[in-house]
Scaffold this motif. Structure first.
Motif, PDB file in Angstrom:
ATOM      1  N   ARG A 252      -0.524 -12.444  -2.385  1.00  0.00           N
ATOM      2  CA  ARG A 252      -1.014 -11.304  -1.612  1.00  0.00           C
ATOM      3  C   ARG A 252      -1.452 -11.753  -0.216  1.00  0.00           C
ATOM      4  O   ARG A 252      -1.216 -11.060   0.770  1.00  0.00           O
ATOM      5  N   GLN A 253      -2.070 -12.918  -0.148  1.00  0.00           N
ATOM      6  CA  GLN A 253      -2.486 -13.444   1.150  1.00  0.00           C
ATOM      7  C   GLN A 253      -1.277 -13.689   2.043  1.00  0.00           C
ATOM      8  O   GLN A 253      -1.282 -13.353   3.232  1.00  0.00           O
TER       9      GLN A 253
ATOM     10  N   ASP B 135       1.602 -12.219   1.793  1.00  0.00           N
ATOM     11  CA  ASP B 135       2.150 -10.917   2.165  1.00  0.00           C
ATOM     12  C   ASP B 135       1.328 -10.284   3.282  1.00  0.00           C
ATOM     13  O   ASP B 135       1.867  -9.640   4.184  1.00  0.00           O
ATOM     14  N   GLN B 136       0.021 -10.458   3.205  1.00  0.00           N
ATOM     15  CA  GLN B 136      -0.849  -9.904   4.251  1.00  0.00           C
ATOM     16  C   GLN B 136      -0.531 -10.520   5.598  1.00  0.00           C
ATOM     17  O   GLN B 136      -0.501  -9.830   6.617  1.00  0.00           O
ATOM     18  N   GLU B 137      -0.302 -11.827   5.596  1.00  0.00           N
ATOM     19  CA  GLU B 137       0.019 -12.497   6.854  1.00  0.00           C
ATOM     20  C   GLU B 137       1.360 -12.015   7.399  1.00  0.00           C
ATOM     21  O   GLU B 137       1.502 -11.767   8.600  1.00  0.00           O
TER      22      GLU B 137
ATOM     23  N   SER C 217       0.908  -8.616   8.771  1.00  0.00           N
ATOM     24  CA  SER C 217       0.228  -8.646  10.060  1.00  0.00           C
ATOM     25  C   SER C 217       1.207  -8.966  11.180  1.00  0.00           C
ATOM     26  O   SER C 217       1.161  -8.355  12.257  1.00  0.00           O
TER      27      SER C 217
ATOM     28  N   ALA D  80      -2.004  -0.263   5.939  1.00  0.00           N
ATOM     29  CA  ALA D  80      -2.472  -1.652   5.802  1.00  0.00           C
ATOM     30  C   ALA D  80      -3.973  -1.702   5.592  1.00  0.00           C
ATOM     31  O   ALA D  80      -4.477  -2.490   4.784  1.00  0.00           O
ATOM     32  N   LYS D  81      -4.687  -0.839   6.298  1.00  0.00           N
ATOM     33  CA  LYS D  81      -6.149  -0.837   6.168  1.00  0.00           C
ATOM     34  C   LYS D  81      -6.607  -0.300   4.816  1.00  0.00           C
ATOM     35  O   LYS D  81      -7.697  -0.637   4.348  1.00  0.00           O
TER      36      LYS D  81
ATOM     37  N   GLY E 293      -4.903  -0.843   2.091  1.00  0.00           N
ATOM     38  CA  GLY E 293      -4.397  -1.737   1.047  1.00  0.00           C
ATOM     39  C   GLY E 293      -3.030  -1.385   0.501  1.00  0.00           C
ATOM     40  O   GLY E 293      -2.561  -2.024  -0.426  1.00  0.00           O
TER      41      GLY E 293
ATOM     42  N   ASP F 259       0.164  -2.070   1.038  1.00  0.00           N
ATOM     43  CA  ASP F 259       1.028  -2.965   1.804  1.00  0.00           C
ATOM     44  C   ASP F 259       2.474  -2.479   1.842  1.00  0.00           C
ATOM     45  O   ASP F 259       3.181  -2.663   2.830  1.00  0.00           O
TER      46      ASP F 259
END
Lengths: 198, 192
Positions: free
Chosen positions: A147-148, A150-152, A155, B164-165, B167, B169
Motif C-alpha cells: 500500500r505504501q 502504491d501510495q508513492e 502521488s 486519494a485523500k 483512501g 486509491d
C-alpha cells in the motif's frame, strides 16, 4: 569388486557397486591393465583379500564420488550442494562433523553453471509473481508495504496530472463562464437579427 | 475543432490500461455507474475515457438566461468567503438546465470543480473531501462520455485528489490516468 564411475553427483549407489560384490583379483588386474595402471601391489592385494568384502555401498559410492571430484566430467559440473553433501558424508563417517574438513565454497560466476543460473532466474520470476499477484488482487488485501508503494506511485501520478494541467492554457472560472455567456449572447443576437431579416 | 479530429481522438481513446504502472487491479470497463463511482469503498481502477466534442447549440432565450446566471454566480463567488462562496456555487449547480444546451455541461462541470476545490482546500476533518468526491464522481463516471475540454481534465485531477485523500486509491489512479489522457488529446489538438 568393480568400482565404476558414478556420474550422478551425490551418494547414489551404482548397480555394480554392492556389499555382495566379491573381490576378484583377476578382474581388478584386467581393469587396471585396461586403464594403463600398474597392477596391485602386495599390500593392496592383502587389503582387497581381507577388507574388500566388508566395504559397504555408501563407502564405495563416497569414494567413487570423491574420485569424481578430482576428475570432474566436463558435461556435468558439480554444484556446491553436491560438494558439500560428499564432504558432509565423509565428515560424518570420520566423526568430524562440523570440522573444517569441508572445502571452502566459492560464490561467483566461476562456480555457477548455466543450469544453476537458470534456476536462480526462475526463482526470481516465481518470487516476482508471488509479489505481483497480491497486488492484482482486491485492494483490501494489500499489505502495508504494498500500500505504501502504491501510495508513492499514486502521488507521482497525481503530480504529473497537476503539472500537465498547469501547462495547459485556460481561463479562470469567472472569465471562462463570462466568455461563454458573451459568446452565447452574440450568437443569439445574430440569430435574432437573421430571423428578422428573413 | 473538427469532426475529423474528434474521430481521430475517439479512435485513440479506447479503454486505456495504465494500472500496471501502479500495480493496481484493472477492472472491466463496464459496470461503473454513478453510484459505484461515488462509493466510499475501494474499487478497481477504471481508466476508461470516452470523450465527445461540445458543439455550439442553437441559441435560445432560456439558454442565454442559464449561461448568464452561471457566469453571474462565478462572478459573485469571487468576492465571497468560503462558506458563502460554496453556497453560491451549490445554488448555481441546482439550477435546472434548459434542453438542447450542451454548453451547460461544461459550465456545470466547471462550477462543480470549483466547488470541489473549495471543499478540499478548506477541509480539515475530511468531510469536505468526501463531499467533493461525491459531487464530481457521478459527473465523471467512466460510463459517461465527457466533454473534450480543459475543464474536464481539471475536474478529473480534482476528483483524483479527493479520492486519494479519502483512501480510494483505485478511483484516484483511474481519475489521474484519465486526466492525463484527456490532456494529451487536448495538447495534440493545440499542436494541430
Amino acid at each position: 569388486m568393480s568400482i565404476t564411475r558414478n556420474d550422478d553427483v551425490g551418494l547414489g549407489a551404482d548397480d555394480e557397486v554392492g556389499a555382495n560384490a566379491q573381490p576378484d583379483e583377476g578382474r581388478i588386474a584386467a581393469e587396471l591393465a585396461a586403464l594403463g595402471e600398474d597392477p596391485l601391489g602386495a599390500a593392496e592385494l592383502q587389503f582387497v583379500a581381507t577388507q574388500g568384502a566388508t566395504l559397504s555401498d555408501p563407502d564405495v559410492a563416497t569414494t567413487d564420488t570423491l574420485i569424481g571430484l578430482g576428475h570432474p566430467p566436463t558435461l556435468l559440473p558439480l554444484d556446491e550442494l553436491a560438494v558439500r553433501r560428499v564432504w558432509g558424508s565423509v565428515a560424518g563417517r570420520t566423526g568430524t562433523v562440523g570440522s573444517s574438513a569441508a572445502p571452502p565454497v566459492t560464490h561467483g560466476a566461476s562456480s555457477t553453471n548455466p543450469v544453476m543460473l537458470r534456476t536462480v532466474l526462475a526463482g526470481f520470476a516465481v518470487a516476482a509473481s508471488l509479489v505481483l499477484v497480491p497486488r492484482l488482487g482486491p485492494q483490501t488485501d494489500r499489505s502495508p508495504e504494498v500500500r505504501q508503494a502504491d501510495q508513492e506511485a499514486l502521488s507521482v501520478l497525481g503530480d504529473q496530472a497537476r503539472a500537465g494541467l498547469a501547462k495547459l492554457p485556460g481561463d479562470a472560472d469567472t472569465e471562462r463562464a463570462t466568455s461563454l455567456a458573451d459568446d452565447y449572447a452574440a450568437r443569439l443576437a445574430a440569430r435574432t437579427r437573421g430571423g428578422r431579416g428573413e | 475543432m473538427s469532426i475529423a479530429f474528434l474521430r481521430r481522438a475517439l479512435a485513440r481513446v479506447p479503454t486505456i490500461v495504465v494500472a500496471s504502472a501502479l500495480g493496481l487491479s484493472v477492472a472491466a470497463a463496464s459496470g461503473c455507474d454513478s453510484e459505484s463511482a461515488a462509493a466510499p469503498t475501494e474499487s478497481a481502477v477504471n481508466p476508461t475515457l470516452r470523450v465527445h466534442e461540445v458543439l455550439p447549440s442553437t441559441p435560445t432565450a432560456e439558454g442565454l438566461a442559464y449561461v448568464r446566471a452561471m457566469a453571474a454566480a462565478h462572478l459573485q463567488a469571487d468576492g465571497l468567503s468560503a462558506q458563502s462562496r460554496q453556497a453560491v456555487l451549490r445554488a448555481a449547480l441546482a439550477q435546472p438546465v434548459p434542453s438542447d444546451l450542451p454548453e451547460a455541461e461544461i459550465l456545470r462541470l466547471e462550477t462543480a470543480t470549483r466547488l470541489a476545490e473549495d471543499l478540499i482546500g478548506e477541509s480539515k476533518q475530511g468531510e469536505g473531501v468526501a463531499v467533493a468526491r461525491d459531487v464530481l464522481a457521478p459527473m465523471l463516471a467512466p460510463s459517461r462520455s465527457l466533454p473534450l475540454d480543459r475543464t474536464t481534465a481539471r475536474a478529473l485531477v480534482v476528483l483524483g485528489d479527493a479520492a486519494a485523500k479519502t483512501g480510494d486509491d483505485a478511483l484516484a489512479a483511474g481519475s489521474y490516468a484519465r486526466a492525463i489522457r484527456m490532456m494529451s488529446i487536448l495538447r495534440q489538438e493545440l499542436e494541430q
